[in-house]
Structure formats: C-alpha cells, structure tokens
Design an enzyme around this catalytic site. Sequence first.
Site, PDB file in Angstrom:
ATOM      1  CD  GLU A 171      -3.073  -0.827   2.298  1.00 17.76           C
ATOM      2  OE1 GLU A 171      -3.012  -0.010   3.153  1.00 17.76           O
ATOM      3  OE2 GLU A 171      -3.818  -1.955   2.342  1.00 17.76           O
ATOM      4  N   GLY A 172       1.907   1.232  -0.506  1.00 19.76           N
ATOM      5  CA  GLY A 172       2.747   2.243  -0.364  1.00 19.76           C
ATOM      6  C   GLY A 172       3.835   2.339   0.702  1.00 19.76           C
TER       7      GLY A 172
END
Length: 831
Positions: free
Chosen positions: A505-506
């Site tokens: 998610e980053g």
Amino acid sequence: MLFVVVLVAVLWVLAIRRAPLTVWAGVIAIATFLAQSDLIDGVARAPEFGATQLLAWIPAIVLALLTLPAVRRAVLIKPAYGLLKGTLPKVSDTETQALEAGTVGFDAELFSGRPDWDKLRGLPPIVLTNEEQAFLDGPTEELCGMIDDWRIRFTEREIPQEIWDFVAQHGFLGMLISKEHGGLGFSAQAQSLILGKIASRSPDVSTIVMVPNSLGPGELIEKYGTTEQKHHYLPRLAKGEEIPCFALTGPTSGSDAAAMRDIGHVCRGLYKGQEVLGIRLNWDKRYITLGPKATLLGLAFRLFDEDNLLGKGTDVGITLALIPTSHSGVEIGRRHLPCGQAFPNGPTWGKDVFIPMTWVIGGQAQAGNGWRMLMECLAAGRAISLPSSATAGTKAMLRLTSAYARIRKQFGIPIARMDGIGEPLARLVESAYVNEAGRAVTAAMVSRGERPSVISALMKYQTTERMRRAVNDAMDIHGGRAICDGPHNYLLSPYQMVPVGITVEGANILTRTLITFAQGALRSHPHLYDEVKAIQNPDRVAGLNAFDKAFCGHISFTISNIAGALFHNLTFGAFAGTPDNVGMRERWYRQVSRQSRNFALLADMMVISLGGGLKTQQKLTGRMADALSELYLVSCVLKRFEDDGRPPSDKPLVELAARNGLFRCQEALIGVIDNFPMMPMRFILSVLVFPFGRPYRPASDRLAKSILPLALEPGEARDRLTRYIYVSDDADDAGGLLEVTLTKVIAAEPAEKKLERAIRAGTVRRYHGLDWYAEAVSKGVLTQAEADQLRDADQHVARAIAVDHFDPAELKPNYEVADRSESRLASRAAE
C-alpha cells in the site's frame, strides 16, 4: 501601565477564543475612548479630537469597516483571492477524489489546536457481539492451532489445502460481506482482532484472510456493485467458492496510480456469440497477492471512449472491472517470492482482452469512478488490515521474548535482569501497549462507519515501523537462537515478513512524507481545503463567497494559534484543555492539548509560507507526520487506560508512553523549526513554540525498569499486554514450549537458589558428565522432590533454547528447486 496590561490580556483572550471581528472592533474602540478620556486616571473629562487622537481611532474604524461585507471583499478578500490563487497547492482530480473519499476523525481535533476530548472518549471500547466473540474463541483459535509455520514457508512453500478449505468453510473470506449476501457481516473491530490473532501465528495465513477482507472485489461489490453482481459474486466470495485478487500496481504505476498505463477502449465485440457493448483491455500488473490462486480478478485501468459511446467524453477515467481468471486472454504469471513467504503473489497481464460492459464494477454508470471507489475502500481497509497484523506481531514479539529472556541465563542470572537487555524489553512493552491502543481506537472509528484516511495512513506506517523495531529487538535478545532457521524458530518468519507490511500500500517513506501530513493538512485543517475549493471553483462569484468565509475563518484560526501556543507554552500547559474525571492523567491530557496547539501553529505556518511547495518539502512533512502520529497515539494510550478500567499496574506504563511520545513529538517539531525554509520564521516559531527551550525529556531508566515485571511475571498484567494473540500451552509447539517452561522455571526458583548457593560454595559441581542434582540430594542441599522439579525445568529450558540443525540431504531438495527455477528463467530470457 495597569491599563496596558489589562488591554493586552483582553486582546490575548479575544485572539485565543477566536472572537468575531465586531467584538475586536468594539473592544478596541472602548479602549481608545478610555485612553483618551483619561478615565483610567480617575478623572473624567471630554476626549480631545486632535490629529493624534483621531489617528488612534484608525484600528477600531478599520476593523469596524471590515465587518461590512462589501468593504471587506473590496479591500481584503479579492486581493487575497488573487494572491492565493497562484500560491495555494493545486489539487488534481485524483487528489480531490482521494481527499473526499475518507472522513476526518480525531486528526481534525489535533489539527485544530483545541482537541475535543469528549469526541475521543465517546468512541466505544473494544466491544464484540456474542457471535463475533464466539468466532474469535472458536474457529479462529482452531485455525491457529492447525498452522505449521515451518511446513508452510519451508517444507512446502505453500499454504496447505486443508487451511484453504477450513478458511472457506468457516467464512473467514467473507467477514466484511453482509449477512444479507451470505457473509459474516462482522464489525471492523472484530475483523481487526481476528486478523491479528491469525497474524500472531502465521503471517502467510493471515495474508490470505486479510486480502479478501481489505481492498478487494468483495468490498467493492458490496458498496458499488450492481444488484446482479452482488447476488452472483458475494455469496460465492463469502463461501470461498471464488478466490479474489485485486490488480492495481504495475511496473510504472506504483504510488503514482495516475500514471497507470493499463488501458481499456470502449467498443463493441462478441461475447457468448452476441455482439455487446464492452471494453478491449491491455494490462500488465505485478505484486498481486492471491493472484496465482485467484479465480476472480479485480482490475484497475484507465478507460478511453473515442466514439463517446458512454456519453462521458473521450477520457472516461480510472475504471474497475471483475474478470474471471479463466476468461480468454487473462494471463496469470508465475509467483513472486516476497521475502521467502509462502502466500501466493504474482503478476498478471492481458492483451486485447474483450469483456462485456456488465463486468465493470457498478456497471456502465460507475465507469470512470474507479479512483474514488478505491480511495473510499482503502481509507477504511488500511485502518484495519496492516495495523491489526503489525500490532499482533508486536504483542507476539513481547510475549515470546519476555518468556525467553526470563528462562535464558547468562552470568548466573536470567538475561531479563540485565540492564542492557532491559532496554529493548522496555521498548517491546511500550510498543505493544501503544500499538494496541491505537489499533483499538482506530478500529472503533471504522466500526462506527468512519473512513479515517489520515489516521489510517499514520496507523499503517507507525504500527509497521514499531513492529520492525520490535522484531529487531526480539532478534537481538535471542541472539544466535533467532538467526538459525528451523521448525522451532518462531522469529524468522515475522522477521522476513516485516518488509512486506512496510512496503504494501505504498512504502512507509511515501505514507509518512506525502500522505499523512501533506494530504492531512488539506483534509484535516479546518479552513485550508475550503479555501482551495473556493479558489478552484469555476463560478467566480460563488468562489468568492466561499473564500470570504474560509479566509476570514483562517485568519482567526491563525491568530488564535499564535496567541494560544505562546500562552500555553509560557504557562507550561497549566490551562490547556482536559476532560473531566481523569485524575493523575490530567497533566498528560493538558500536555497533548498544549502540543496540539504547537502542531496546529506549525502546520498553519507551513501552509501559509510554502503553499503549493508543501509537497516538495518532504523532510518537513515527514516530521510533521511524526508529530501528529505521536499526539494521536498518546491520546489513544490515555483512552486505553480508561477503557481498561484504570488498572494501577499500568500507571507507570501510561506515564512512560506519554513521556516518550511527547518527547518524540517535540523533537519532530524542533526538526521542522530548525529546517524551516525562511530564516526569520525559525526565530519567531522558536519563541512561540519553545520559549524556554525543550520542555520534555524521555522516560527515565528507572521508569523503564519499573514496567518490566508487567511482561516478565505470568499473570493478568502480562495477559492484558499481549491480549488477542494466539497463545499455546502445548509443549510440542515452539511458542507453547516457552509458556510451559516459563511456568516451570518460576515455580522452581526457590530450589534453584539453594542449588546456586551450593555451586558457588563448591559443595556441588555442575559440569557435563556429572549428575549434579543427585549430588545435591546426597549432600542435603535439595530434597528429592526439589531435584526432580529442577531437573524437569532444566530439561524444558534446554529444549526451549535449542537450535535446529539438519542433515544436508534435508536441505538439498530446496536448492534443486531453485536450480530448476534458474534454468526456466534462463530459457525464458533466451526466448
């Protein structure tokens, strides 16, 4: 002099209280009249109206005129509107959708500088329904008992089919799907605790349960799907008849999803022998968890409609579709091997794949709305999935390591009693307590229907970073026992998994420097986003009206922060806001309120000074994200203590967490001030925020040492620190062996002390090849029962600290598999 002092005090109060302009004008007018009439000297005479006296009325007159909308807009609002139009950050369509997708929670209170503690305290404590509790105690516990981590990640490098079958049979894959559509319909709090318990046993198994219950087809269909999509897919997903994955990340579009090169073109084509309106797709995705196992592919792509068949223009926008992986043209690649873990993860691609328009999630009406849909789901999912697993992992590290440190001896004492070991142990205790506090509060927000986008971002990066530190501390304390892999090594799997949680998610670098504060400043600031929207409003009249309200509010907010920050820092927070009935914790509430003022002031100054350049100052935004995170987590710690019934044993732990959190917040704010791009502002901000220098110090060694018994002594306090994780009492399980051994070692302590005294006196010799227990009995040092008890305890210790070793033949097959994989890769490259 008294008059001047009183006047300054009154104006200061007006500033802090954000008094309306009319009140400012009235107070200044009254003060001017009093000064000129000499009433302050006790002599009443008519005021004079010379040139000097008339000039003194200018401030009151100007403020009075600014209360008139026409005057204010002509001399203040329109010039400010024109100036800020070129300096405030431009917000793209994708950023707008991301900002508006989530909701604000307690983060807005911290950005305001005046946190309303009743909003935080109004969140429910950890509450589960009878059904949710039964599921946590029943199927979840049973699933954890079935897991053999060594078999999963080494012997088979695959999650066994019986695990998949159990997970599907009991509805683990449909926890967020409503009961109406065949799912369990559990609350976010229940999902968080279930995922956490599984994660404390196996990161691999937790992952296969987490993904369908996070950002994936299930949630997207539940919220946005057509009636047909819901009726067809949701019951199948809930029962595990469909295994979903979601493909978003590509080789060139990771964090920058707007740069997505995966595209679809609206066209007509054949489907089941009939010509239908559909989309011809081309995509190349990677890192897709569950991809190699999936039967249903959720796909994000940019949709174009050159013939405007949908009536939405040429560039329709990011769109989401559901595609069976058995559909012609869908390619599922071989598996990635993320950090040696066994959960299925791999690439997918497709070339000129035609799908009917009915496969778009939500149908034709939702074409182009994919980014908003993703951001809305991510705001809630990110608040649950990774914080739950990272928190459970941290608690597991504490449970395992405290037991090991208590039974492992060096220099004649348990290593837990060494100051050097006590330092990382105390960090483990603090991290476990703080992570659980933040997890519980955040899950309560989501359970109540909130989608806290800023809080979810800070929770993701804070819990996974604290998990990383917890695993490293656990590895250091275990030493060589931890680095040698094998079926009894309970640390290497979480050690390998940590980077996965941090990256997904980053990566945390992005989450910290761009999302938490840069987006948070827009989303959680009480006026900034309203100003940006007003400036970007194509209707100038409506934009000016909205800007008037937002800009005036912002001026009042800024003045209030300047006055409030200086006041609270000069008075050491003695008058800062605090809730009722909090006892000894009142000072910590006051200090969080005080630091919230400082944070709000610095955030406002950064926005005003840097404008659109805020996104490029990522070191500063990262430090602001750290400060916000610490304030939020300390607030959660205070709430947890109350929700737990204020146990006296936890008071030192609350003090330690508060002291360290406020110190870290202080250091982050100092880092912002010291590196502020504008030199004059550095001095001004230093005076306002730290007029007497650094007010906070980290927790003392003495305080840190005082919390160690909470983790080292079996009992209610230790269980509360590590609640909601899987704890085995099976001596044939690596973790269970530690629990059993800890109990036996503590029970044998009196006999052990007798034996140790005899060994030091030379009465008993303890060397390999000798039976020192029998010798101690023969010399009257121990009774036979004591000797048997010590022998049993030592045998368990020997098993618990043993290191796995292998015949080379046991390892060689894995190398052969690697060799074959290498050959295949070489052949593919040659092709």
